[in-house]
Write a protein that holds these residues in place. Structure first.
Motif, short mmCIF file in Angstrom:
data_model
loop_
_atom_site.label_atom_id
_atom_site.label_comp_id
_atom_site.label_asym_id
_atom_site.label_seq_id
_atom_site.Cartn_x
_atom_site.Cartn_y
_atom_site.Cartn_z
N TYR A 146 0.85 -1.19 0.00
CA TYR A 146 0.00 0.00 0.00
C TYR A 146 0.89 1.25 0.00
O TYR A 146 1.83 1.34 0.79
N PRO A 147 0.60 2.23 -0.86
CA PRO A 147 1.44 3.44 -0.91
C PRO A 147 1.47 4.17 0.45
O PRO A 147 0.43 4.52 1.00
N ALA A 148 2.65 4.39 0.96
CA ALA A 148 2.84 4.92 2.31
C ALA A 148 2.18 6.28 2.53
O ALA A 148 1.71 6.57 3.63
N ASN A 149 2.13 7.12 1.54
CA ASN A 149 1.59 8.47 1.72
C ASN A 149 0.19 8.65 1.14
O ASN A 149 -0.29 9.78 1.02
N LYS A 150 -0.49 7.56 0.80
CA LYS A 150 -1.81 7.67 0.17
C LYS A 150 -2.86 8.23 1.13
O LYS A 150 -3.65 9.08 0.76
N GLN A 151 -2.89 7.72 2.38
CA GLN A 151 -3.85 8.18 3.39
C GLN A 151 -3.15 8.25 4.74
O GLN A 151 -2.38 7.36 5.08
N LYS A 152 -3.48 9.30 5.50
CA LYS A 152 -2.94 9.42 6.85
C LYS A 152 -3.74 8.52 7.78
O LYS A 152 -4.95 8.41 7.67
N LEU A 153 -3.02 7.92 8.72
CA LEU A 153 -3.64 6.99 9.66
C LEU A 153 -2.90 7.10 10.98
O LEU A 153 -1.68 7.08 11.01
#
Length: 168
Positions: A146-153
């Protein structure tokens, strides 16, 4: 007994609604396994942050009966019957996986699994070696890709939210 995973989310009175939702799921289905709770930004609209987690359970209910039960819990906890898709939520209960069923008309497996970090990360915690029914990749592998910067969590450190009720 079907092996089931449910996505749980809330952006309105998050802590209390997640707690009440988990209690309602436990009362309806018995023993639950819970992922960590994560905070994420709203997706698809500007709004308050959500709390999300994934719940694992087993049930003899059919897919239709299960969805009906989940909708009843949502309504019981204040979700409007005709809630908008991209809007704040008191409680959102989404059927993610029902065994290895592939049913596009019911969105099984749910497309959000691979699209949203707040679904994939907690699912990978609960079932790292389980294979996605369509992609035939483990949830651990899918999360690692999963792309690391796609969504903040952000992990929410609050056991009060997810402590299931003691067995009666």
């Amino acid at each position: 007994m079907a092996h089931i995973f449910i996505g749980v989310g809330s952006s309105i009175n998050r802590r209390e609604n997640i707690r009440l939702g988990i209690q309602a799921l436990q009362q309806a289905f018995g023993e639950l396994r819970l992922s960590n709770v994560y905070e994420s930004e709203a997706v698809g609209f500007d709004g308050s942050h959500f709390y999300n987690l994934v719940v694992e359970l087993s049930s003899d209910l059919s897919i239709e009966e299960l969805i009906t039960q989940l909708k009843a819990i949502e309504i019981q906890l204040g979700r409007p019957l005709k809630a908008l898709k991209y809007a704040p939520r008191t409680l959102d209960l989404d059927l993610l996986l029902y065994d290895d069923v592939i049913d596009n008309s019911r969105d099984l497996p749910r497309a959000e699994i691979t699209l949203n970090a707040f679904v994939l990360k907690p699912l990978a915690e609960l079932a790292p070696t389980l294979l996605h029914p369509v992609l035939k990749l483990s949830y651990h592998t899918l999360w690692s890709q999963y792309p690391a910067n796609k969504q903040k969590l952000w992990k929410v450190d609050s056991p009060v939210i997810t402590e299931p009720l003691s067995p009666q």
